[in-house]
Structures are given as C-alpha cells and as structure tokens.
Design a protein around this motif. Structure first.
Motif, PDB file in Angstrom:
ATOM      1  N   PHE A  15     -40.622  -9.080  14.139  1.00 14.53           N
ATOM      2  CA  PHE A  15     -39.370  -8.315  14.200  1.00 14.53           C
ATOM      3  C   PHE A  15     -38.188  -9.177  13.765  1.00 14.53           C
ATOM      4  O   PHE A  15     -37.307  -8.731  13.031  1.00 14.53           O
ATOM      5  CB  PHE A  15     -39.114  -7.788  15.618  1.00 14.53           C
ATOM      6  CG  PHE A  15     -39.866  -6.534  15.940  1.00 14.53           C
ATOM      7  CD1 PHE A  15     -39.878  -5.454  15.077  1.00 14.53           C
ATOM      8  CD2 PHE A  15     -40.550  -6.410  17.134  1.00 14.53           C
ATOM      9  CE1 PHE A  15     -40.560  -4.296  15.382  1.00 14.53           C
ATOM     10  CE2 PHE A  15     -41.236  -5.261  17.452  1.00 14.53           C
ATOM     11  CZ  PHE A  15     -41.247  -4.204  16.570  1.00 14.53           C
ATOM     12  N   TRP A  16     -38.157 -10.434  14.215  1.00 12.44           N
ATOM     13  CA  TRP A  16     -37.069 -11.318  13.825  1.00 12.44           C
ATOM     14  C   TRP A  16     -37.113 -11.619  12.336  1.00 12.44           C
ATOM     15  O   TRP A  16     -36.069 -11.720  11.683  1.00 12.44           O
ATOM     16  CB  TRP A  16     -37.112 -12.611  14.635  1.00 12.44           C
ATOM     17  CG  TRP A  16     -36.463 -12.453  15.962  1.00 12.44           C
ATOM     18  CD1 TRP A  16     -37.076 -12.384  17.175  1.00 12.44           C
ATOM     19  CD2 TRP A  16     -35.065 -12.294  16.216  1.00 12.44           C
ATOM     20  NE1 TRP A  16     -36.147 -12.196  18.166  1.00 12.44           N
ATOM     21  CE2 TRP A  16     -34.896 -12.136  17.609  1.00 12.44           C
ATOM     22  CE3 TRP A  16     -33.936 -12.263  15.409  1.00 12.44           C
ATOM     23  CZ2 TRP A  16     -33.651 -11.972  18.205  1.00 12.44           C
ATOM     24  CZ3 TRP A  16     -32.691 -12.097  16.010  1.00 12.44           C
ATOM     25  CH2 TRP A  16     -32.565 -11.951  17.379  1.00 12.44           C
ATOM     26  N   ALA A  17     -38.293 -11.774  11.770  1.00 12.45           N
ATOM     27  CA  ALA A  17     -38.407 -12.018  10.332  1.00 12.45           C
ATOM     28  C   ALA A  17     -37.873 -10.815   9.550  1.00 12.45           C
ATOM     29  O   ALA A  17     -37.185 -10.980   8.533  1.00 12.45           O
ATOM     30  CB  ALA A  17     -39.862 -12.302   9.961  1.00 12.45           C
ATOM     31  N   ILE A  18     -38.168  -9.611  10.038  1.00 12.35           N
ATOM     32  CA  ILE A  18     -37.653  -8.399   9.388  1.00 12.35           C
ATOM     33  C   ILE A  18     -36.135  -8.363   9.491  1.00 12.35           C
ATOM     34  O   ILE A  18     -35.432  -8.038   8.526  1.00 12.35           O
ATOM     35  CB  ILE A  18     -38.283  -7.136  10.008  1.00 12.35           C
ATOM     36  CG1 ILE A  18     -39.769  -7.077   9.659  1.00 12.35           C
ATOM     37  CG2 ILE A  18     -37.571  -5.881   9.548  1.00 12.35           C
ATOM     38  CD1 ILE A  18     -40.537  -6.010  10.405  1.00 12.35           C
ATOM     39  N   ARG A  19     -35.601  -8.715  10.659  1.00 14.20           N
ATOM     40  CA  ARG A  19     -34.139  -8.741  10.841  1.00 14.20           C
ATOM     41  C   ARG A  19     -33.480  -9.730   9.891  1.00 14.20           C
ATOM     42  O   ARG A  19     -32.414  -9.466   9.335  1.00 14.20           O
ATOM     43  CB  ARG A  19     -33.803  -9.130  12.269  1.00 14.20           C
ATOM     44  CG  ARG A  19     -33.271  -8.008  13.046  1.00 14.20           C
ATOM     45  CD  ARG A  19     -32.986  -8.449  14.456  1.00 14.20           C
ATOM     46  NE  ARG A  19     -33.400  -7.403  15.342  1.00 14.20           N
ATOM     47  CZ  ARG A  19     -32.550  -6.647  16.001  1.00 14.20           C
ATOM     48  NH1 ARG A  19     -31.278  -6.866  15.899  1.00 14.20           N
ATOM     49  NH2 ARG A  19     -32.985  -5.688  16.765  1.00 14.20           N
ATOM     50  N   MET A  20     -34.100 -10.899   9.739  1.00 13.75           N
ATOM     51  CA  MET A  20     -33.535 -11.918   8.840  1.00 13.75           C
ATOM     52  C   MET A  20     -33.576 -11.442   7.387  1.00 13.75           C
ATOM     53  O   MET A  20     -32.622 -11.641   6.650  1.00 13.75           O
ATOM     54  CB  MET A  20     -34.286 -13.246   9.002  1.00 13.75           C
ATOM     55  CG  MET A  20     -34.140 -13.865  10.389  1.00 13.75           C
ATOM     56  SD  MET A  20     -32.433 -14.150  10.874  1.00 13.75           S
ATOM     57  CE  MET A  20     -31.982 -15.420   9.737  1.00 13.75           C
ATOM     58  N   ALA A  21     -34.678 -10.809   6.999  1.00 10.42           N
ATOM     59  CA  ALA A  21     -34.770 -10.293   5.634  1.00 10.42           C
ATOM     60  C   ALA A  21     -33.725  -9.198   5.403  1.00 10.42           C
ATOM     61  O   ALA A  21     -33.131  -9.108   4.331  1.00 10.42           O
ATOM     62  CB  ALA A  21     -36.181  -9.763   5.370  1.00 10.42           C
ATOM     63  N   ALA A  22     -33.493  -8.379   6.417  1.00 10.22           N
ATOM     64  CA  ALA A  22     -32.478  -7.322   6.291  1.00 10.22           C
ATOM     65  C   ALA A  22     -31.087  -7.937   6.232  1.00 10.22           C
ATOM     66  O   ALA A  22     -30.217  -7.464   5.488  1.00 10.22           O
ATOM     67  CB  ALA A  22     -32.587  -6.353   7.467  1.00 10.22           C
ATOM     68  N   ALA A  23     -30.854  -9.002   6.994  1.00 11.61           N
ATOM     69  CA  ALA A  23     -29.538  -9.645   6.993  1.00 11.61           C
ATOM     70  C   ALA A  23     -29.237 -10.269   5.634  1.00 11.61           C
ATOM     71  O   ALA A  23     -28.086 -10.270   5.195  1.00 11.61           O
ATOM     72  CB  ALA A  23     -29.472 -10.698   8.090  1.00 11.61           C
ATOM     73  N   GLU A  24     -30.265 -10.782   4.968  1.00 12.23           N
ATOM     74  CA  GLU A  24     -30.061 -11.340   3.634  1.00 12.23           C
ATOM     75  C   GLU A  24     -29.599 -10.274   2.654  1.00 12.23           C
ATOM     76  O   GLU A  24     -28.846 -10.559   1.730  1.00 12.23           O
ATOM     77  CB  GLU A  24     -31.357 -11.980   3.130  1.00 12.23           C
ATOM     78  CG  GLU A  24     -31.718 -13.264   3.837  1.00 12.23           C
ATOM     79  CD  GLU A  24     -33.074 -13.788   3.419  1.00 12.23           C
ATOM     80  OE1 GLU A  24     -33.737 -13.162   2.554  1.00 12.23           O
ATOM     81  OE2 GLU A  24     -33.488 -14.826   3.973  1.00 12.23           O
ATOM     82  N   ARG A  25     -30.030  -9.040   2.873  1.00 12.14           N
ATOM     83  CA  ARG A  25     -29.627  -7.925   2.002  1.00 12.14           C
ATOM     84  C   ARG A  25     -28.417  -7.182   2.556  1.00 12.14           C
ATOM     85  O   ARG A  25     -28.061  -6.128   2.056  1.00 12.14           O
ATOM     86  CB  ARG A  25     -30.792  -6.954   1.844  1.00 12.14           C
ATOM     87  CG  ARG A  25     -31.990  -7.583   1.145  1.00 12.14           C
ATOM     88  CD  ARG A  25     -33.098  -6.614   0.979  1.00 12.14           C
ATOM     89  NE  ARG A  25     -32.631  -5.414   0.270  1.00 12.14           N
ATOM     90  CZ  ARG A  25     -33.402  -4.439  -0.137  1.00 12.14           C
ATOM     91  NH1 ARG A  25     -34.679  -4.509   0.088  1.00 12.14           N
ATOM     92  NH2 ARG A  25     -32.909  -3.397  -0.752  1.00 12.14           N
ATOM     93  N   HIS A  26     -27.810  -7.731   3.633  1.00 12.92           N
ATOM     94  CA  HIS A  26     -26.647  -7.125   4.292  1.00 12.92           C
ATOM     95  C   HIS A  26     -26.955  -5.725   4.791  1.00 12.92           C
ATOM     96  O   HIS A  26     -26.168  -4.800   4.633  1.00 12.92           O
ATOM     97  CB  HIS A  26     -25.426  -7.100   3.351  1.00 12.92           C
ATOM     98  CG  HIS A  26     -25.040  -8.448   2.863  1.00 12.92           C
ATOM     99  ND1 HIS A  26     -24.410  -9.361   3.668  1.00 12.92           N
ATOM    100  CD2 HIS A  26     -25.213  -9.065   1.665  1.00 12.92           C
ATOM    101  CE1 HIS A  26     -24.197 -10.463   2.979  1.00 12.92           C
ATOM    102  NE2 HIS A  26     -24.676 -10.315   1.760  1.00 12.92           N
ATOM    103  N   GLU A  27     -28.130  -5.575   5.397  1.00  9.80           N
ATOM    104  CA  GLU A  27     -28.549  -4.306   5.981  1.00  9.80           C
ATOM    105  C   GLU A  27     -28.914  -4.528   7.439  1.00  9.80           C
ATOM    106  O   GLU A  27     -29.184  -5.644   7.863  1.00  9.80           O
ATOM    107  CB  GLU A  27     -29.765  -3.738   5.232  1.00  9.80           C
ATOM    108  CG  GLU A  27     -29.474  -3.339   3.803  1.00  9.80           C
ATOM    109  CD  GLU A  27     -30.673  -2.742   3.123  1.00  9.80           C
ATOM    110  OE1 GLU A  27     -31.570  -2.237   3.819  1.00  9.80           O
ATOM    111  OE2 GLU A  27     -30.724  -2.789   1.893  1.00  9.80           O
ATOM    112  N   SER A  28     -28.913  -3.447   8.176  1.00 11.35           N
ATOM    113  CA  SER A  28     -29.300  -3.522   9.584  1.00 11.35           C
ATOM    114  C   SER A  28     -30.499  -2.604   9.797  1.00 11.35           C
ATOM    115  O   SER A  28     -30.407  -1.397   9.609  1.00 11.35           O
ATOM    116  CB  SER A  28     -28.137  -3.081  10.466  1.00 11.35           C
ATOM    117  OG  SER A  28     -28.535  -3.060  11.806  1.00 11.35           O
ATOM    118  N   ILE A  29     -31.627  -3.180  10.176  1.00 11.52           N
ATOM    119  CA  ILE A  29     -32.846  -2.416  10.410  1.00 11.52           C
ATOM    120  C   ILE A  29     -33.206  -2.559  11.885  1.00 11.52           C
ATOM    121  O   ILE A  29     -33.600  -3.631  12.331  1.00 11.52           O
ATOM    122  CB  ILE A  29     -34.022  -2.927   9.543  1.00 11.52           C
ATOM    123  CG1 ILE A  29     -33.638  -3.022   8.086  1.00 11.52           C
ATOM    124  CG2 ILE A  29     -35.265  -2.078   9.766  1.00 11.52           C
ATOM    125  CD1 ILE A  29     -33.586  -1.733   7.338  1.00 11.52           C
TER     126      ILE A  29
END
Length: 171
Positions: free
Chosen positions: A116-130
């Motif tokens: 879940f944290w890896a997904i959050r970090m990947a979303a943060a790199e794209r300036h998105e919130s998942i």
C-alpha cells in the motif's frame, strides 16, 4: 477630610459595580456564564437521556428483526425471472430484499501494508492521491473476474490457525 473623599470614591465604585451586576469585592468582570442546574432540571435531563437511549435500543431491535426476516443470499433463487431490484420494489417498501453486508474492517499484514505504501509513493510521484480502499476495490474486481466465490473459499479454506498455540501458557 481625606477620609470623606475616599469614602465617596468607594461608594461611587460600589454603585457602578451594582449597576453592572458585579458583586462588591469580586475582581472578575466576566460573570459566570451559566448557572448550575437545579435538582429537578438534572432529573428531567437524565430522564430525557434514558428515553432517548430506550428509543435507540428499540429502533435497533426493530432493524435487527427486519434484517432477520429478509432472505439471505443463499435463500434467494437466481432463476426467478425477476431481478433483485424488481423483487424488492414489489413489496412496496422500496428496499431490496437482499440486504447489503455490513462493512468489514481490513487489517493488512506487514507485506500488504508495504505494498500500500509503495502504491502511495508511486501515486505521489504522479501528483495523484490513491486511497487504500480504491486499491482493495480493484483487487476484488480482478479477483472476481478470475475466480468464483466457491473457488476462493476452496483456496482459502482450511484451518485458520496455522501455527502455535493460542492463549497464555499456564504453569
């Protein structure tokens, strides 16, 4: 003569306090915001609270009875020719006969939490919130496409306790 002047000033100050509603000798300019409730008022408030609690318990019991009277998933026959929405609307209640299951808490283990944290970090790199719930919905959707509920039960079935004893050891 000096005493007359002081006495005069003290009387004027006391009169000003009386006009403002302050007691003489009290230093606070802010009067108490709220008076203490009387015994009767406290009893009435307690009785009103008990009545609210009784009505809430009664409402919950009625709701539980309605849920118990509704057919379960296994009791609904899929080949009746009418959809669930049509079946629910025929009764006139406007509710579906098949009750929605209650919310189920999800407690991820360490590996899932890391994912879940890896997904959050990947979303943060794209300036998105998942949110994590969106990830769970996607996973369940993909799982439902790949496996039937019976297959999931077969896959996960078996003893729940996989290792060790439960509870506090006794002497």
């Amino acid at each position: 003569m000096a005493d007359d002047g002081l006495d005069e000033l003290e009387r004027e100050a006391e009169e000003r306090r009386r006009r403002k509603g302050r007691e003489p000798g009290r230093g606070s300019r802010n009067p108490p915001s709220k008076r203490r409730p009387t015994v009767e008022e406290r009893r009435a408030a307690a009785a009103a609270k008990r009545e609210e609690e009784r009505q809430e318990r009664q409402r919950r019991q009625e709701e539980e009875q309605r849920e118990a009277e509704e057919p379960r998933d296994s009791e609904l026959s899929p080949g009746d020719g009418a959809s669930e929405e049509q079946q629910g609307n025929e009764g006139g209640s406007g509710r579906l006969k098949k009750a929605r299951p209650k919310s189920i808490p999800f407690y991820p283990d360490h590996d899932n939490e890391e994912y879940f944290w890896a997904i959050r970090m990947a979303a943060a790199e794209r300036h998105e919130s998942i949110p994590s719930t969106a990830v769970l919905r996607l996973a369940l959707r993909r799982l439902s496409e790949q496996m039937s509920p019976a297959k999931v039960v077969q896959e996960l079935g078996g003893p729940v306790q996989t290792r060790g004893k439960m509870g506090r050891p006794r002497r």
